[in-house]
Scaffold this active site. Structure first.
Site, short mmCIF file in Angstrom:
data_model
loop_
_atom_site.label_atom_id
_atom_site.label_comp_id
_atom_site.label_asym_id
_atom_site.label_seq_id
_atom_site.Cartn_x
_atom_site.Cartn_y
_atom_site.Cartn_z
N LYS A 15 0.90 -1.00 -0.03
CA LYS A 15 -0.10 -0.04 0.12
C LYS A 15 0.78 1.44 0.27
O LYS A 15 0.68 2.09 -0.71
CB LYS A 15 -0.94 -0.04 1.26
CG LYS A 15 -1.78 -0.94 1.23
CD LYS A 15 -2.84 -0.96 2.60
CE LYS A 15 -2.31 -1.17 3.98
NZ LYS A 15 -1.60 -2.26 4.13
N ARG A 90 -9.52 0.32 9.24
CA ARG A 90 -8.93 -1.05 9.41
C ARG A 90 -10.12 -1.82 10.36
O ARG A 90 -9.71 -3.18 10.68
CB ARG A 90 -7.55 -0.91 10.28
CG ARG A 90 -6.59 -1.11 9.33
CD ARG A 90 -5.11 -1.02 10.26
NE ARG A 90 -4.06 -1.76 9.92
CZ ARG A 90 -2.96 -0.88 9.62
NH1 ARG A 90 -3.17 0.28 9.00
NH2 ARG A 90 -1.77 -1.60 9.54
N ARG A 124 11.84 -5.56 4.29
CA ARG A 124 11.47 -4.18 4.37
C ARG A 124 12.31 -3.16 4.84
O ARG A 124 12.57 -3.51 5.88
CB ARG A 124 10.10 -3.96 4.73
CG ARG A 124 9.47 -2.65 4.45
CD ARG A 124 8.14 -2.55 4.21
NE ARG A 124 7.24 -2.78 5.54
CZ ARG A 124 5.88 -2.52 5.76
NH1 ARG A 124 5.22 -2.51 4.60
NH2 ARG A 124 5.35 -2.77 6.85
N ARG A 152 11.48 -1.00 10.40
CA ARG A 152 10.52 -0.79 11.30
C ARG A 152 10.60 -1.81 12.56
O ARG A 152 10.73 -3.00 12.48
CB ARG A 152 9.23 -0.71 10.46
CG ARG A 152 8.76 0.36 10.10
CD ARG A 152 7.58 0.52 9.28
NE ARG A 152 6.38 -0.41 10.18
CZ ARG A 152 5.29 -0.34 9.45
NH1 ARG A 152 5.10 -0.02 8.40
NH2 ARG A 152 4.06 -0.93 10.02
N ARG A 163 0.29 -9.11 13.48
CA ARG A 163 -0.42 -8.20 12.73
C ARG A 163 -1.33 -8.77 11.34
O ARG A 163 -2.48 -8.35 11.07
CB ARG A 163 0.71 -7.22 11.78
CG ARG A 163 1.49 -6.34 12.86
CD ARG A 163 2.58 -5.59 12.59
NE ARG A 163 2.69 -4.74 11.24
CZ ARG A 163 3.61 -4.45 10.47
NH1 ARG A 163 4.49 -5.05 10.52
NH2 ARG A 163 3.11 -3.74 9.54
P1 AMP Z 1 0.96 0.25 9.26
O1 AMP Z 1 2.17 1.19 8.85
O2 AMP Z 1 -0.48 0.89 8.26
O3 AMP Z 1 1.31 -1.10 9.07
O4 AMP Z 1 0.61 0.56 10.72
C1 AMP Z 1 1.46 0.21 11.77
C2 AMP Z 1 0.85 0.02 12.85
O5 AMP Z 1 -0.10 0.99 13.30
C3 AMP Z 1 -0.37 -0.94 12.97
O6 AMP Z 1 0.04 -2.22 13.28
C4 AMP Z 1 -1.17 -0.79 14.09
O7 AMP Z 1 -0.76 -1.04 15.37
C5 AMP Z 1 -1.31 0.90 13.94
N1 AMP Z 1 -2.49 1.37 12.92
C6 AMP Z 1 -2.22 1.92 11.75
N2 AMP Z 1 -3.15 2.27 11.28
C7 AMP Z 1 -4.27 1.86 11.89
C8 AMP Z 1 -5.63 1.88 11.94
N3 AMP Z 1 -6.34 2.64 10.93
N4 AMP Z 1 -6.28 1.36 13.01
C9 AMP Z 1 -5.59 0.87 14.15
N5 AMP Z 1 -4.44 0.62 14.17
C10 AMP Z 1 -3.57 1.32 13.11
#
Ligand code: AMP
Length: 204
Positions: A15, A90, A124, A152, A163
């Site tokens: 994404k 999400r 990554r 990360r 996740r």
């Molecule tokens: P991402 O970079 O989108 O993979 O997000 C990293 C982490 O941030 C996720 O594993 C969640 O812990 C948190 N997170 C990001 N976006 C959301 C969302 N829309 N709802 C809940 N948690 C989120």
């Protein structure tokens, strides 16, 4: 407010990688809740502090925090013509809250099997200076950049499993939710960065 686009899919589906190109094509700014949360964590804000425990464990941050963050972000001037959501919504409550504040014109669902996800995420890396995302095997950082790329904290194999579990339990049901509303556009995300980008571009 003009329509917004949602980039939907499991962690590691690409994404963030595709968001730049879609943003250029559509003129809509990328709004990534993951990036916003990581910024809050590194700035040491109260919100960042609350979110960090969930993020480190590979769990979703509570809806109330996320919805607050998004409502604030959408007040910015650049959001008037719609935005490109990356990693949001999400959960179904997040999608319901979003439907109250903006109109979503399309949800691009990037479909990648679980087997590929772990390899993608564990390899990554990110360039902290530009935010550009690389992969040690699929998109190696150029010389000069490879010295400074970082991984990360939640991109370890163990956290990826949590996740993915959170994705299947809480996020995947959203595909049906959007499909019922006629908004879901499925894209095979299991190809090269360029092929997937072309597939998305041809449908937008
Ligand atoms: P991402 O970079 O989108 O993979 O997000 C990293 C982490 O941030 C996720 O594993 C969640 O812990 C948190 N997170 C990001 N976006 C959301 C969302 N829309 N709802 C809940 N948690 C989120």
């Amino acid at each position: 407010m003009a329509g917004s686009i949602v980039l939907f899919g499991p962690p590691g589906a690409g994404k963030g990688t595709q968001a730049g190109r879609i943003s250029e094509l559509t003129g809509k700014p990328q709004v990534s809740t993951g990036d916003m949360l990581r910024a809050a964590v590194s700035q040491g804000t109260q919100l960042g502090h609350e979110a960090k425990t969930f993020m480190d464990a590979g769990l979703l941050v509570p809806d109330s925090i996320i919805i607050g963050l998004i409502s604030e972000r959408l007040k910015d001037e650049d959001a008037v013509g719609g935005v490109l959501f990356d990693g949001f919504p999400r959960t179904i409550p997040q999608a319901e809250a979003l439907a109250e504040i903006v109109s979503v014109e399309v949800v691009i669902s990037m479909e990648v099997p679980d087997d590929s996800i772990v390899e993608r995420i564990v390899g990554r890396r990110m360039d902290p200076q530009t935010g550009e995302i690389y992969h040690i095997k699929f998109k190696p950082p150029p010389e000069g950049v490879s010295m400074r790329v970082v991984q990360r904290k939640d991109d370890t194999e163990e956290t990826v499993r949590s996740r993915l579990a959170a994705y299947h339990e809480q996020t995947a049901p959203l595909a049906d939710w959007y499909s019922k509303r006629g908004l879901l556009m499925r894209i095979d995300g299991n190809g090269s960065i360029e092929d997937v980008g072309n597939a998305i571009a041809s449908k937008l």
